[in-house]
Motif scaffolding. Structure first.
Motif, PDB file in Angstrom:
ATOM      1  N   ARG A   1       0.812  -1.219   0.000  1.00 27.25           N
ATOM      2  CA  ARG A   1       0.000   0.000   0.000  1.00 27.25           C
ATOM      3  C   ARG A   1       0.847   1.271   0.000  1.00 27.25           C
ATOM      4  NH1 ARG A   1      -4.017  -0.993   5.011  1.00 27.25           N
ATOM      5  NH2 ARG A   1      -5.290   0.589   3.976  1.00 27.25           N
ATOM      6  N   ALA A   2       2.152   1.115   0.081  1.00 23.59           N
ATOM      7  CA  ALA A   2       3.015   2.263   0.331  1.00 23.59           C
ATOM      8  C   ALA A   2       2.942   3.306  -0.791  1.00 23.59           C
ATOM      9  CB  ALA A   2       4.457   1.809   0.533  1.00 23.59           C
ATOM     10  N   ARG A   3       2.956   2.849  -2.032  1.00 23.25           N
ATOM     11  CA  ARG A   3       2.986   3.829  -3.125  1.00 23.25           C
ATOM     12  C   ARG A   3       1.640   4.551  -3.246  1.00 23.25           C
ATOM     13  NH1 ARG A   3       7.016   4.811  -6.321  1.00 23.25           N
ATOM     14  NH2 ARG A   3       6.628   6.277  -8.013  1.00 23.25           N
ATOM     15  N   THR A   4       0.551   3.837  -3.040  1.00 18.11           N
ATOM     16  CA  THR A   4      -0.760   4.490  -3.061  1.00 18.11           C
ATOM     17  C   THR A   4      -0.849   5.542  -1.962  1.00 18.11           C
ATOM     18  OG1 THR A   4      -1.875   2.566  -3.990  1.00 18.11           O
ATOM     19  CG2 THR A   4      -3.233   4.122  -2.758  1.00 18.11           C
ATOM     20  N   LEU A   5      -0.397   5.198  -0.771  1.00 16.19           N
ATOM     21  CA  LEU A   5      -0.431   6.156   0.330  1.00 16.19           C
ATOM     22  C   LEU A   5       0.513   7.329   0.079  1.00 16.19           C
ATOM     23  CD1 LEU A   5      -0.670   3.722   3.370  1.00 16.19           C
ATOM     24  CD2 LEU A   5      -2.393   5.380   2.646  1.00 16.19           C
ATOM     25  N   ALA A   6       1.645   7.060  -0.571  1.00 18.31           N
ATOM     26  CA  ALA A   6       2.581   8.150  -0.878  1.00 18.31           C
ATOM     27  C   ALA A   6       1.940   9.158  -1.838  1.00 18.31           C
ATOM     28  CB  ALA A   6       3.864   7.586  -1.471  1.00 18.31           C
ATOM     29  N   ARG A   7       1.198   8.670  -2.822  1.00 23.73           N
ATOM     30  CA  ARG A   7       0.518   9.587  -3.741  1.00 23.73           C
ATOM     31  C   ARG A   7      -0.577  10.378  -3.009  1.00 23.73           C
ATOM     32  NH1 ARG A   7       1.154   5.117  -7.624  1.00 23.73           N
ATOM     33  NH2 ARG A   7      -0.889   4.339  -6.976  1.00 23.73           N
ATOM     34  N   LEU A   8      -1.275   9.702  -2.101  1.00 23.77           N
ATOM     35  CA  LEU A   8      -2.270  10.410  -1.298  1.00 23.77           C
ATOM     36  C   LEU A   8      -1.617  11.459  -0.405  1.00 23.77           C
ATOM     37  CD1 LEU A   8      -4.566   7.428  -0.256  1.00 23.77           C
ATOM     38  CD2 LEU A   8      -5.169   9.307  -1.798  1.00 23.77           C
ATOM     39  N   GLN A   9      -0.425  11.153   0.082  1.00 26.03           N
ATOM     40  CA  GLN A   9       0.284  12.130   0.912  1.00 26.03           C
ATOM     41  C   GLN A   9       0.576  13.399   0.115  1.00 26.03           C
ATOM     42  OE1 GLN A   9       0.495  12.864   3.958  1.00 26.03           O
ATOM     43  NE2 GLN A   9       2.235  11.768   4.852  1.00 26.03           N
TER      44      GLN A   9
END
Length: 441
Positions: A147-155
């Protein structure tokens, strides 16, 4: 007012307005927050949680139950205990001109919510939790690499959402310097929106994919106990028990033994197989990282040494399993290691076939590297064993940034039959400089 928890790298805040209080992101040891509020004649009106914390057990539920305050959590947290769900931009009115405005800021966690404080309609402060930090941002990878890249884009979206607030709004993040929840080294503890617009490198990145690349470029270690914090904060935890530690003649049967004495005492003799972590701000974090989570513990302390701080730090991460403390080791303390100051350490390193072990974390190796050293991050030393390249028949010179992690490693090495020599009260950058000076002479 703010409450610093140095070992976790976190801040808890108490906002007061006309005799009413708002407590933000409290740790489990709530007494210090409630005492401060009572001492100022403040009635606690709200307890706010910005997210389901990964690094400590929250005291939010218990603080609300004890005081009658309204507990507010991000709506998407879906915690199992009673609370008021905070929805994006649905204002929470506190009376006397106080408004708390939830701002959904996913990235550090999916449900993450910041809270904008308005007084008489004017935005004055932002509690940003693990979203926008001082000179940094919250990590997006704590819930797993999937989930890290999805959350990074949301960040990326969340950071810009907060940066669009008026520049004079004061910024109060929960995570700061020393926290493993920050994507990069965070700076000062507090700031303003305007200052972050000007100086925060994360806000200088316009493209979401580039920000994701930056946030995930050099993965930071994740403390082992983090995996237990989210579930605990979702389901709720009992109140922190009273700090009562019985005196024991010997370690309780079936417990891990943790020696909290100063390293100079440890080096002169520890109980075989014990883990030496001298008591300091991050004692609880290292214990939770290096030992199986929440298994029974016996502490070893100096005569007269206070153990309440150690028990409190453990309780902050949900470990309530201290069975007692031993203060007189007698002749059983047979596990030893050596300490060496910088000059002596450098001199002894000149001996043929000297073995050097660097137990700092990978990001530190990139900043200052010891030529010829075997690099093994301290938790990996415990998880994966002593590097096969090390010869137990020869001394092992151990270094970190200050001697703290090196002394923890030394206890393990000594137990495994090695002869550790710890660089104490100095770090690898000091050692690199000293070696360069020696070689240039």
């Amino acid at each position: 007012m703010s409450f610093r928890t140095p070992g976790l790298g976190d801040q808890t805040y108490l906002l007061t307005h006309e005799g009413k209080g708002v407590l933000v992101d409290p740790q489990r040891d709530i007494g210090r927050f409630l005492d401060a509020a009572a001492g100022r004649g403040v009635e606690l009106r709200f307890v706010l949680e910005t997210h389901l914390h990964n690094d400590y057990v929250s005291g939010g539920e218990q603080a609300a139950l004890r005081t009658g305050a309204e507990l507010v959590l991000p709506a998407a947290a879906a915690a199992a205990y009673r609370h008021t769900p905070a929805f994006h931009l649905e204002d929470i009115h506190g009376g006397s001109g106080l408004i708390l405005r939830p701002v959904h800021t996913p990235g550090h966690t999916p449900e993450h919510t910041s809270y904008l404080v308005l007084i008489d309609g004017e935005p004055v402060a932002l509690f940003s939790g693990g979203s926008l930090l001082v000179a940094s941002a919250g990590r997006p990878d704590l819930l797993g690499p999937e989930r890290a890249r999805t959350l990074a884009r949301l960040q990326h979206i969340s950071l810009r959402r907060l940066a669009a607030l008026p520049p004079g709004v004061d910024l109060y993040p929960t995570h700061g310097e020393g926290s493993f929840c920050t994507a990069t080294g965070a700076g000062k503890l507090t700031s303003t929106i305007g200052a972050e617009r000007a100086d925060n490198p994360m806000l200088a990145i316009d493209d979401p994919e580039e920000l994701a690349d930056t946030l995930l470029a050099v993965p930071m270690p994740i403390p082992a106990f983090y995996q237990y914090m989210g579930p605990a904060n979702t389901l709720g935890v009992p109140p922190m028990p009273p700090v009562r530690v019985p005196e024991l003649d010997r370690p309780a049967v079936g417990t891990h033994v943790v020696d909290i004495r100063p390293r100079r005492s440890q080096s002169r003799g520890m109980l075989p197989g014990s883990l030496g972590i001298e008591l300091d701000d991050d004692f609880g974090s290292w214990t939770g990282w290096l030992l199986p989570y929440a298994e029974p513990l016996t502490l070893v302390a100096e005569p007269g040494q206070e153990v309440a701080e150690a028990v409190t730090q453990l309780a902050q991460i949900g470990i309530d399993t201290v069975r007692g403390v031993v203060r007189d080791l007698g002749e059983a303390a047979t596990q030893t290691y050596e300490l060496a100051e910088l000059d002596a350490f450098v001199m002894r390193l000149a001996q043929p076939d000297a073995q050097l072990l660097d137990v700092r974390m990978p990001s530190e190796w990139e900043q200052a590297r010891l030529v010829g050293a075997i690099e093994r991050f301290l938790p990996d030393l415990f998880a994966h064993g002593v590097p096969a390249e090390l010869d137990p028949q020869q001394p092992v010179f151990v270094a970190c940034a200050s001697g703290r992690r090196a002394s923890i490693a030394a206890g393990l090495l000594a137990h495994k039959g090695y002869q550790p020599i710890v660089l104490t009260d100095a770090g690898v950058p000091d050692l690199v400089a000293a070696l360069h000076k020696r070689d240039a002479a």
